[in-house]
Design an enzyme around this catalytic site. Sequence first.
Site, PDB file in Angstrom:
ATOM      1  N   HIS A 464     -22.645  68.776  -4.386  1.00  0.00           N
ATOM      2  CA  HIS A 464     -22.777  69.691  -5.518  1.00  0.00           C
ATOM      3  C   HIS A 464     -22.793  71.153  -5.082  1.00  0.00           C
ATOM      4  CE1 HIS A 464     -23.134  70.067  -9.746  1.00  0.00           C
ATOM      5  NE2 HIS A 464     -23.761  68.925  -9.941  1.00  0.00           N
ATOM      6  N   ASP A 468     -18.938  72.204  -9.124  1.00  0.00           N
ATOM      7  CA  ASP A 468     -19.761  71.719 -10.225  1.00  0.00           C
ATOM      8  C   ASP A 468     -19.137  70.465 -10.830  1.00  0.00           C
ATOM      9  OD1 ASP A 468     -21.600  73.825  -9.964  1.00  0.00           O
ATOM     10  OD2 ASP A 468     -20.315  75.156 -11.158  1.00  0.00           O
TER      11      ASP A 468
END
Length: 493
Positions: A464, A468
């Site tokens: 992450h 995104d």
Amino acid sequence: MAQVLEFKLPDLGEGLTEAEIVRWLVEVGDVVAVDQPVVEVETAKAMVEVPCPYGGVVTARFGEEGTELPVGAPLLTVAVGEPADGGEPEGSGNVLVGYGTAAPPARRRRVRQAPAARPTAHQPAPAGPVNGSSGSPHAGADRAAAAGRTERAAGRGRRAGGPAGPAPAAERPVDGPVPVISPLVRRLARENGLDLRRLSGSGPDGLILRADVEDALRTGATAVSGPPHAGDPHAPVRATAAQIPAGQTPGAQTPAARTSASPASGVRVPLKGVRGAVADKLSRSRREIPDATCWVDADATELMRARAAMNAAGGPKISLLALLARICTAALARYPELNSTVDTEAREIVRLDAVHLGFAAQTERGLVVPVVRDAHARDAESLTAEFARLTEAARTGTLTPGELTGGTFTLNNYGVFGVDGSTPIINHPEAAMLGVGRIVPKPWVHDGELAVRQVVQLSLTFDHRVCDGGTAGGFLRYVADCVEQPAVLLRTV
């Protein structure tokens, strides 16, 4: 006049500092040629045959099979003829897989402290020679090592409740190599004091499998682990039913004894070699990478039809894994954020130009991830051939360190195990992994009507920090679209 040269375990590269002797390929007294393989060793990366840079007669070997040696430790000595010019004999200078043979490493790596039962300070060998001639410069150490092994063998016999003298001829182990399916099986037997020569293997041609060793341990054919010996912390004390005090049944042992000998304690398997390297990498991945997973079901009917049509047209067969790899490289071209790594010290995301595609392969030695170099520049035929070559090398344990490192993205086809979905751990230091489940017939709405279609679940585990959910979702949706409509790939051909 012959000159005796010592060949040491060379620098293995890739940060490796030790290796375990799996199998000797030569005996003392054998004549070896320059660059002839003399020993097979197992590292944390792969199994490697180590060639000797000298030609001559083997005068001594250092270390038994199963012994772990640090880089720079002696492997064997070779008696070579005197050079015609009277100078020093030289190595071949050829470069091996990941390391060279011309000379020992200039800088010694720091290695683990050797156990107490090692040669004295004037002899650097971490283990005594297995055998050697009396004329060898290491002859004294040869005799001491042989005497130590005899003493240890006698001690094992006494601890197991056997007679103090030599075993009867009918029970004496047969000389020669024992056919074992993998080094893990040999190590498991060694850690539990089991003599493999007394087992009958259930594999082909009497091959001893891991199940054979575990069955022998369960049925009490070997000793069970007890508390560590006070004199040697590295050698566990073994106990058998014959050593339980008179009048005391196994069920009447003290709580401490029941804890150490109960089946719940299980079999201890050292985290070494490939298994240890996998454990270290996955643990680091879980500690450092904030991963997330998204998944989608896709109708793979058209992809399966396209593959069948390709293979029906003649020429080399195209594998399903190769088509999925081709889809991955096309998706990474659209979403390069996922073909990257994170430089934590510089606090930078490094987006990589080439796609070196790793794929998970399960072997007898554990899970390995071979890498297909420049997968983005290969077509389906080239990918199929490379997957086949690396898979065969993984099964035979001949993958080189270079073929197991440097991946930028991993494709994990866990559908071969009959499962639909998974949330795998990212292969550190990569940023993402695509998982593919099994392809099975399921009810599916197609063209507005309910039909039976070939359905697959796709999952993407991603770092992450590099992107995104929108980027990860876009990548996975593009992959699913290519699976459902392979013609989408024509845009990138």
